[in-house]
Structure formats: structure tokens, C-alpha cells
Design a protein around this motif. Sequence first.
Motif, PDB file in Angstrom:
ATOM      1  N   GLY A  25       0.935  -0.992  -0.033  1.00 24.06           N
ATOM      2  CA  GLY A  25       0.026  -0.137   0.002  1.00 24.06           C
ATOM      3  C   GLY A  25       0.925   1.370   0.033  1.00 24.06           C
ATOM      4  N   LEU A  26       2.142   1.146   0.708  1.00 24.95           N
ATOM      5  CA  LEU A  26       2.927   2.300   0.687  1.00 24.95           C
ATOM      6  C   LEU A  26       3.505   2.203  -0.665  1.00 24.95           C
ATOM      7  N   ASN A  27       4.049   1.054  -1.039  1.00 22.20           N
ATOM      8  CA  ASN A  27       4.995   1.023  -2.455  1.00 22.20           C
ATOM      9  C   ASN A  27       4.724  -0.019  -3.134  1.00 22.20           C
ATOM     10  N   ARG A  28       4.400  -0.170  -4.158  1.00 24.01           N
ATOM     11  CA  ARG A  28       4.151  -1.487  -4.965  1.00 24.01           C
ATOM     12  C   ARG A  28       5.473  -2.084  -5.310  1.00 24.01           C
ATOM     13  N   ALA A  29       6.443  -1.727  -5.393  1.00 21.67           N
ATOM     14  CA  ALA A  29       8.005  -2.196  -5.428  1.00 21.67           C
ATOM     15  C   ALA A  29       8.243  -3.322  -4.367  1.00 21.67           C
ATOM     16  N   PHE A  30       7.252  -2.997  -3.211  1.00 20.54           N
ATOM     17  CA  PHE A  30       7.568  -3.911  -1.873  1.00 20.54           C
ATOM     18  C   PHE A  30       6.777  -5.275  -2.082  1.00 20.54           C
ATOM     19  N   ALA A  31       6.143  -5.587  -3.522  1.00 21.25           N
ATOM     20  CA  ALA A  31       5.331  -6.787  -3.360  1.00 21.25           C
ATOM     21  C   ALA A  31       6.368  -7.977  -3.560  1.00 21.25           C
ATOM     22  N   LEU A  32       6.167  -9.052  -2.966  1.00 14.91           N
ATOM     23  CA  LEU A  32       6.985  -9.973  -2.769  1.00 14.91           C
ATOM     24  C   LEU A  32       7.501 -10.616  -4.118  1.00 14.91           C
ATOM     25  N   GLN A  33       6.505 -10.288  -5.253  1.00 22.11           N
ATOM     26  CA  GLN A  33       7.284 -10.898  -6.369  1.00 22.11           C
ATOM     27  C   GLN A  33       8.258 -10.039  -6.965  1.00 22.11           C
ATOM     28  N   ASN A  34       8.248  -8.823  -6.869  1.00 22.79           N
ATOM     29  CA  ASN A  34       9.146  -7.890  -7.303  1.00 22.79           C
ATOM     30  C   ASN A  34      10.401  -7.944  -6.623  1.00 22.79           C
ATOM     31  N   ILE A  35      10.383  -8.197  -5.260  1.00 21.25           N
ATOM     32  CA  ILE A  35      11.548  -8.381  -4.262  1.00 21.25           C
ATOM     33  C   ILE A  35      12.320  -9.677  -4.997  1.00 21.25           C
ATOM     34  N   THR A  36      11.653 -10.800  -5.043  1.00 17.74           N
ATOM     35  CA  THR A  36      12.204 -11.986  -5.450  1.00 17.74           C
ATOM     36  C   THR A  36      12.712 -12.014  -6.984  1.00 17.74           C
ATOM     37  N   GLN A  37      12.045 -11.478  -7.711  1.00 23.65           N
ATOM     38  CA  GLN A  37      12.564 -11.403  -9.041  1.00 23.65           C
ATOM     39  C   GLN A  37      13.962 -10.340  -9.172  1.00 23.65           C
ATOM     40  N   THR A  38      13.828  -9.455  -8.220  1.00 24.56           N
ATOM     41  CA  THR A  38      15.237  -8.770  -8.155  1.00 24.56           C
ATOM     42  C   THR A  38      16.184  -9.537  -7.546  1.00 24.56           C
ATOM     43  N   PHE A  39      16.022 -10.220  -6.607  1.00 25.83           N
ATOM     44  CA  PHE A  39      16.845 -11.241  -5.987  1.00 25.83           C
ATOM     45  C   PHE A  39      17.531 -12.131  -7.233  1.00 25.83           C
ATOM     46  N   TYR A  40      16.556 -12.785  -7.866  1.00 21.31           N
ATOM     47  CA  TYR A  40      16.998 -13.709  -8.808  1.00 21.31           C
ATOM     48  C   TYR A  40      17.743 -13.204  -9.947  1.00 21.31           C
ATOM     49  N   ASN A  41      17.396 -11.894 -10.320  1.00 21.89           N
ATOM     50  CA  ASN A  41      18.237 -11.379 -11.510  1.00 21.89           C
ATOM     51  C   ASN A  41      19.510 -10.920 -11.327  1.00 21.89           C
ATOM     52  N   LYS A  42      19.953 -10.679  -9.768  1.00 27.57           N
ATOM     53  CA  LYS A  42      21.159 -10.223  -9.285  1.00 27.57           C
ATOM     54  C   LYS A  42      22.127 -11.329  -9.254  1.00 27.57           C
ATOM     55  N   LEU A  43      21.676 -12.742  -9.116  1.00 32.25           N
ATOM     56  CA  LEU A  43      22.640 -13.874  -8.926  1.00 32.25           C
ATOM     57  C   LEU A  43      23.357 -14.136 -10.030  1.00 32.25           C
ATOM     58  N   THR A  44      24.428 -14.731  -9.914  1.00 30.41           N
ATOM     59  CA  THR A  44      25.262 -15.058 -11.015  1.00 30.41           C
ATOM     60  C   THR A  44      24.702 -16.290 -11.635  1.00 30.41           C
ATOM     61  N   PRO A  45      25.050 -16.561 -12.733  1.00 28.48           N
ATOM     62  CA  PRO A  45      24.361 -17.516 -13.609  1.00 28.48           C
ATOM     63  C   PRO A  45      24.555 -18.925 -12.580  1.00 28.48           C
ATOM     64  N   GLU A  46      25.574 -19.316 -12.005  1.00 24.58           N
ATOM     65  CA  GLU A  46      25.835 -20.306 -11.253  1.00 24.58           C
ATOM     66  C   GLU A  46      24.839 -20.618 -10.195  1.00 24.58           C
ATOM     67  N   HIS A  47      24.680 -19.194  -9.393  1.00 22.89           N
ATOM     68  CA  HIS A  47      23.572 -19.452  -8.481  1.00 22.89           C
ATOM     69  C   HIS A  47      22.217 -19.335  -8.788  1.00 22.89           C
ATOM     70  N   GLN A  48      22.005 -18.977 -10.004  1.00 27.31           N
ATOM     71  CA  GLN A  48      20.594 -19.099 -10.414  1.00 27.31           C
ATOM     72  C   GLN A  48      20.311 -20.409 -10.837  1.00 27.31           C
ATOM     73  N   LYS A  49      21.155 -20.918 -11.228  1.00 24.48           N
ATOM     74  CA  LYS A  49      21.195 -22.756 -11.736  1.00 24.48           C
ATOM     75  C   LYS A  49      20.878 -23.538 -10.130  1.00 24.48           C
ATOM     76  N   PHE A  50      21.343 -23.090  -9.158  1.00 22.90           N
ATOM     77  CA  PHE A  50      21.091 -23.458  -7.788  1.00 22.90           C
ATOM     78  C   PHE A  50      19.652 -23.277  -7.429  1.00 22.90           C
ATOM     79  N   ILE A  51      19.138 -22.052  -7.879  1.00 25.13           N
ATOM     80  CA  ILE A  51      17.780 -21.701  -7.531  1.00 25.13           C
ATOM     81  C   ILE A  51      16.904 -22.461  -8.115  1.00 25.13           C
ATOM     82  N   GLN A  52      17.207 -22.576  -9.439  1.00 26.64           N
ATOM     83  CA  GLN A  52      16.071 -23.649 -10.513  1.00 26.64           C
ATOM     84  C   GLN A  52      16.176 -24.799 -10.274  1.00 26.64           C
ATOM     85  N   HIS A  53      17.311 -25.536  -9.503  1.00 23.12           N
ATOM     86  CA  HIS A  53      17.425 -26.752  -9.195  1.00 23.12           C
ATOM     87  C   HIS A  53      16.124 -26.820  -8.172  1.00 23.12           C
ATOM     88  N   HIS A  54      16.003 -25.806  -7.431  1.00 26.52           N
ATOM     89  CA  HIS A  54      14.867 -26.132  -6.622  1.00 26.52           C
ATOM     90  C   HIS A  54      13.526 -25.408  -6.757  1.00 26.52           C
TER      91      HIS A  54
END
Length: 274
Positions: free
Chosen positions: A14-43
Amino acid sequence: MKKVVLTGNGLSVGLNRAFALQNITQTFYNKLTPEHQKFIQHHMERIQKDEYIQVDFEEAIASIEQVHDALDSYVNFLINEEEGKKYLESEGLGVEELQSHLTKIKEIIISYTSSIVEIIDGNVHWEQIGDRLSGFINWLQAELQGNDEIDLFTLNFDLLLETILLRTVGTDEFTDFHVKRGKTPDGHDKFNFDPQQTLNDFDYRRIRLHHLHGSLSSFKRLSDGRIFKLRTEDIRLSDLYKKLDANELFPSIITGGFKSKCFLQEKSAEYCSI
């Protein structure tokens, strides 16, 4: 009469739409190195198909946390217990490679926390809060009137409720169960999570704030399990999350699944002691 208020991600959005969980988690995923992204993808198979499902992500983080906790317990046994040392010696095994894996897993978890900090830090301003959440603030102020006890529980990592309470009732009128105790090595004030000491120092306060999943200003010292918080401006000025030694401090927030179980492990003993 006792009152209870529970707030979740909807208040922050309600304060800021950027605080939505989807935006936070997508920001996190996009910042990861390709190797770490593969680790997330595994799960999290569906993220590979650009299908974001929050439950999937929480289960993925929960799986990673379980890997971390199990490996951390095993490494501690090998390093600190006599039986563990004997086992290493008898089997001719080393522990260095396991420690390297543990460090990398910690880096992924801290990267998630840093993504939240990056989005939220500096975006919780009173002017914006007063404009966008005026209805909630007016309602809360009405609830805080009188002498009723009121417990405010938040599932959010941000400091939105603290900001509102500091402005509307003042620092001496509520407690978040932290007491000022000493300083960090770089000279910043440290506030220990200690409900019993809070009661001893400040006596009874009828307005109480509970961060059920921790907050971005809260950390756990691994050597003794001590949970403490720092002022947000000190974290920002020292750029703490980028300098964090994951072998000494860890963000004291609960992510992923099994949150109720994690809360019971982390904080319930402290609460139950008062």
C-alpha cells in the motif's frame, strides 16, 4: 481489554508497489550469478519457464535454508566436537570443501536479504506514509487511544510500523523488546533482543511491537546466538550487508517456508522467559 493487530505484505505494498514479494524475489533472482541461478532453478522448476509462483519461491528458499542448516550442523560437529575430529582423522577426510559450500549457500541467503534492503532502504518516508496510508494511520491512532494493551504483530521485514509508531506515539510509549547494550566494532550502537531486560529497564509498556519474521535491521551473532539490531542509518552508512562476514553475523530474518517453526526456534524461548 487487550487488542491485537496483525499486518502483512499488503500494508507495505500500500505504501509502495515495489515492496510486493514478486518484485523483491525477481530482483533477487536477477542479481544472482548464472551459477547461483542454476542452484535456485534446481529447487524451483517453474521459474525456468518464467512462471513466478510465490509458494514455489518460498519452498525453494526453505529447501536452501534446510541444506544450510544441515551442513552447518555437520561442519560444526566435525570441527568442534571431539568425536567429529576423531571421525575426520580416522577416515582421512577434510572439512575445507564443506566449509566452502557452506559459505556459498550463505552468500545466496544474504543476497536475498540484500535485495530486500536495496528495494526498501530509503523508501520508507513519513511524508509518503502519511499520504498513502492515512486511512490506516487514522485507524491505528484511534486503536492506540486510552489504556488498553495492544500487541502489534508484523510479518514484514521493513520498519514501516516502527516509523508510524515513532511519529504517532513516541519512542517512550512502545517497546520492540530491544535494549541498548554496547557498540559494534565500528562504533555503532547495538540493541540486544531481550524481553526480560526490557521489562527491567523500562517497566511495563502497554504498546508492544513484534517482528515475527525479523527485520532488516536485525542480526544474529553466530558465536553465541545473540540477536541484536542496529539503527537503519548506521547499516546504510557502513554498507553493512556488502561487508557482512557470514561466518560471524547472519541476517536475523525468517524467509522461505516453515516460518512458524523457525520463529519458535529463534525467539519463543526469549518471550516465554518473561
